[in-house]
Design a protein around this motif. Structure first.
Motif: not given
Length: 61
Positions: A1-7, A9-17
């Motif tokens: 999953m990639k960050c919408t703002l900085c593009n 990769q999101i490490k340890n992605y969790t929907p809550e955070f």
């Protein structure tokens, strides 16, 4: 999953955070670094709107 703002990769992605829901049909994914930057930006805005000694001291405004 990639960050919408900085593009990045999101490490340890969790929907809550990491998922920000704008409305029922639109949401974005934000990494922790961008969340922290957004929070700091928001704090600076509030410190200018409501200038208290504590806010100025915390944010060094």
């Amino acid at each position: 999953m990639k960050c919408t703002l900085c593009n990045e990769q999101i490490k340890n992605y969790t929907p809550e955070f990491n998922q920000l829901e704008i409305n029922e049909s639109y949401s974005v994914y934000i990494c922790q670094s961008c969340v922290e930057k957004f929070v700091k930006w928001q704090q600076r805005k509030f410190a200018k709107l409501f200038p208290t000694k504590r806010a100025k001291k915390l944010l060094k405004v």
